[in-house]
Design a protein around this motif. Structure first.
Motif, PDB file in Angstrom:
ATOM      1  N   LEU A   1      47.336  31.473  44.610  1.00 13.02           N
ATOM      2  CA  LEU A   1      46.812  31.510  45.985  1.00 13.02           C
ATOM      3  C   LEU A   1      45.387  30.984  46.028  1.00 13.02           C
ATOM      4  O   LEU A   1      45.053  30.139  46.865  1.00 13.02           O
ATOM      5  CB  LEU A   1      46.827  32.944  46.517  1.00 13.02           C
TER       6      LEU A   1
ATOM      7  N   LEU B   1      51.688  27.756  48.479  1.00 13.30           N
ATOM      8  CA  LEU B   1      50.817  28.936  48.331  1.00 13.30           C
ATOM      9  C   LEU B   1      51.479  30.029  47.497  1.00 13.30           C
ATOM     10  O   LEU B   1      50.816  30.739  46.750  1.00 13.30           O
ATOM     11  CB  LEU B   1      50.465  29.512  49.704  1.00 13.30           C
ATOM     12  N   PHE B   2      52.800  30.153  47.652  1.00  7.07           N
ATOM     13  CA  PHE B   2      53.469  31.291  47.030  1.00  7.07           C
ATOM     14  C   PHE B   2      54.355  30.890  45.854  1.00  7.07           C
ATOM     15  O   PHE B   2      55.147  31.693  45.367  1.00  7.07           O
ATOM     16  CB  PHE B   2      54.261  32.060  48.092  1.00  7.07           C
TER      17      PHE B   2
ATOM     18  N   TYR C   1      51.681  31.579  56.191  1.00  6.79           N
ATOM     19  CA  TYR C   1      50.237  31.329  56.202  1.00  6.79           C
ATOM     20  C   TYR C   1      49.648  31.563  57.589  1.00  6.79           C
ATOM     21  O   TYR C   1      48.452  31.851  57.711  1.00  6.79           O
ATOM     22  CB  TYR C   1      49.916  29.914  55.682  1.00  6.79           C
TER      23      TYR C   1
ATOM     24  N   PRO D   1      46.465  33.925  54.179  1.00  5.09           N
ATOM     25  CA  PRO D   1      46.197  34.179  52.753  1.00  5.09           C
ATOM     26  C   PRO D   1      44.947  33.480  52.212  1.00  5.09           C
ATOM     27  O   PRO D   1      44.519  33.821  51.111  1.00  5.09           O
ATOM     28  CB  PRO D   1      47.453  33.650  52.053  1.00  5.09           C
ATOM     29  N   CYS D   2      44.373  32.534  52.973  1.00  3.13           N
ATOM     30  CA  CYS D   2      43.133  31.933  52.479  1.00  3.13           C
ATOM     31  C   CYS D   2      41.905  32.661  53.017  1.00  3.13           C
ATOM     32  O   CYS D   2      40.788  32.428  52.557  1.00  3.13           O
ATOM     33  CB  CYS D   2      43.068  30.440  52.809  1.00  3.13           C
TER      34      CYS D   2
ATOM     35  N   CYS E   1      44.249  27.568  47.930  1.00  2.00           N
ATOM     36  CA  CYS E   1      43.285  27.653  49.023  1.00  2.00           C
ATOM     37  C   CYS E   1      42.078  26.771  48.734  1.00  2.00           C
ATOM     38  O   CYS E   1      41.484  26.210  49.651  1.00  2.00           O
ATOM     39  CB  CYS E   1      42.844  29.105  49.239  1.00  2.00           C
TER      40      CYS E   1
END
Ligand SMILES: *[C@@H]1O[C@H](CO)[C@@H](O)[C@H](O)[C@H]1NC(C)=O
Ligand SMILES: *[C@@H]1O[C@H](CO)[C@@H](O)[C@H](O)[C@H]1NC(C)=O
Ligand SMILES: *[C@@H]1O[C@H](CO)[C@@H](O)[C@H](O)[C@H]1NC(C)=O
Ligand SMILES: *[C@@H]1O[C@H](CO)[C@@H](O)[C@H](O)[C@H]1NC(C)=O
Length: 395
Positions: A109, A383-384, A307, A312-313, A113
């Motif tokens: 993550l 991201l995941f 997102y 998540p960022c 990001c």
């Protein structure tokens, strides 16, 4: 007379001074007194370090200190000197493996990001720039110091149930409900059951943002994700293959009108199902790709990208669960949260949408549309840590 007046002046001045102090030191006051969370129940099954051993600094990954302390308990029985206890480590291999896995998911993550080649809308904005209404998926439990970002179609009913049990907000004959499965379904999804970030404004006024940030720093934040395409299949099956009046009126009718040559679709879902009319999976994908859809309103939460739901960022999650390994992840998480003796994750017996069905489901979707769909959900894939479904996209 004079003394009592002096006294009153003292009280007024003193209060003003206190208020000034509170404003100046709000951060510390908030951090050290108001939001200290103490577990309601005694220690869990797994040995944990005493709280004072945990580092006080910033958002130190508490799991790292957990793992250190956990290992130390076996390596340093009393003496503080490492001894040869390899067999014990082997016994606890699953625990260490899950720790390492979480570390990897968190690192991924962070990398994604920070990586400028991973681009998506509002990636660069700060937490302060996220509108309140976009914080409505973050459920806060002050009692245990937990924040859960719920993602629909990713076991969110069960995790909402657990949050209700932990917050003790649902009383059953005067005592808190302890059994997650005993909570009726409509109550689980009733927003009045959950204290979410978007409700902070109402309760705390202009301190809301500040409090959110304090809580984000102090509390353990988690979310559960799953393969984005499989999540879409699951959303379609749940909302359009089963009669659902609300989704029929809000979405299915639109799809039928726009993509299925049905200028006047049946008025109710029962009528539609009785004559065998419902939008196909391909119609659903067409709807997602249609620029008009987002113009009308933001994606419904059941298919909105993670997102956009969980930021998540902007929010550094401590724990990222995968639905594909839901049971071991859940068990591990509840242990880390030290509530494994309070509540158990309900095992699901439902017919879960399996990844292996993907190629069947997408067989009716043109390859070009699949590629566009991938672009729409690519940030969630990356991201995941879900692999690009090459076999679907390269045909
Ligand atoms: C960023 O992502 C690209 C792929 O999109 C990758 O090639 C690159 O190595 C990444 N950069 C860093 C610093 O990780
Ligand atoms: C975000 O910031 C990076 C540089 O820090 C920039 O290259 C990128 O274009 C920005 N992305 C957006 C969507 O504004
Ligand atoms: C949610 O619960 C509240 C009170 O608990 C109730 O007034 C409201 O009607 C419920 N909403 C829905 C949509 O069921
Ligand atoms: C689960 O659902 C799928 C399609 O919706 C069906 O093909 C499959 O047979 C079901 N499996 C079970 C065990 O019910």
């Amino acid at each position: 007379m004079g003394t009592s007046r002096m006294f009153r002046i003292f009280v007024v001045l003193g209060s003003a001074f206190m208020i000034l102090l509170i404003i100046i030191y709000w951060d510390d006051v908030g951090a050290s007194h108001f939001y200290l969370h103490t577990p309601v129940s005694p220690g869990p099954k797994v040995p944990h370090p005493p709280p004072q051993k945990r580092p006080q600094t910033s958002r130190a990954p508490s799991f790292l200190s957990d793992i250190d302390a956990f290992v130390n308990q076996f390596l340093e029985p009393g003496t503080g000197e490492p001894t040869d206890t390899a067999p014990l480590l082997t016994v606890n291999f699953p625990f260490l493996f899950l720790m390492e896995q979480q570390e990897q998911r968190r690192r991924l993550l962070q990398d994604m990001c920070a990586n400028d080649s991973v681009v998506f809308p509002s990636k660069n904005r700060s937490f302060d720039d996220i509108p309140n209404k976009e914080l409505d998926h973050l459920i806060v439990d002050d009692r245990h110091g937990i924040i859960y970002c719920y993602v629909p179609k990713v076991a969110c009913s069960n995790w909402k149930r657990i949050m209700i049990v932990l917050s003790e907000s649902l009383l059953q004959e005067g005592v808190p409900q302890r059994d997650p499965l005993a909570i009726p379904r409509d109550l689980v999804h009733n927003t009045s059951m959950h204290f979410t970030f978007n409700k902070f404004w109402k309760r705390y006024g202009k301190f809301a943002r500040h409090l959110m940030k304090v809580k984000l720093k102090k509390y353990t934040k988690f979310l559960f994700v799953r393969d984005p395409f499989v999540r879409l299949i699951s959303a379609y099956r749940n909302k359009f293959e089963l009669p659902n009046e609300d989704f029929y009126r809000r979405f299915a009718q639109v799809m039928l009108r726009r993509y299925a040559n049905q200028p006047t679709p049946p008025a109710s879902v029962d009528e539609a199902f009785s004559v065998g009319i419902h939008p196909s999976f391909s119609h659903f994908i067409q709807y997602l790709l249609d620029p008009q859809t987002e113009k009308d309103m933001p994606f419904n939460e059941h298919w909105r990208q993670v997102y956009r739901l969980c930021h998540p960022c902007q929010i550094q999650y401590d724990f990222v669960g995968h639905l594909e390994t839901a049971e071991e992840d859940a068990e591990h998480l509840l242990r880390l949260l030290r509530v494994d003796n309070v509540v158990e994750f309900p095992t699901s017996s439902r017919n879960l949408t399996a990844s292996s069905w993907e190629s069947d489901w997408f067989s009716t979707v043109p390859v070009e549309a699949r590629r566009e769909l991938y672009k729409l959900y690519e940030p969630d894939f990356r991201l995941f840590g879900y692999e690009r479904p090459d076999s679907l996209l390269n045909e």
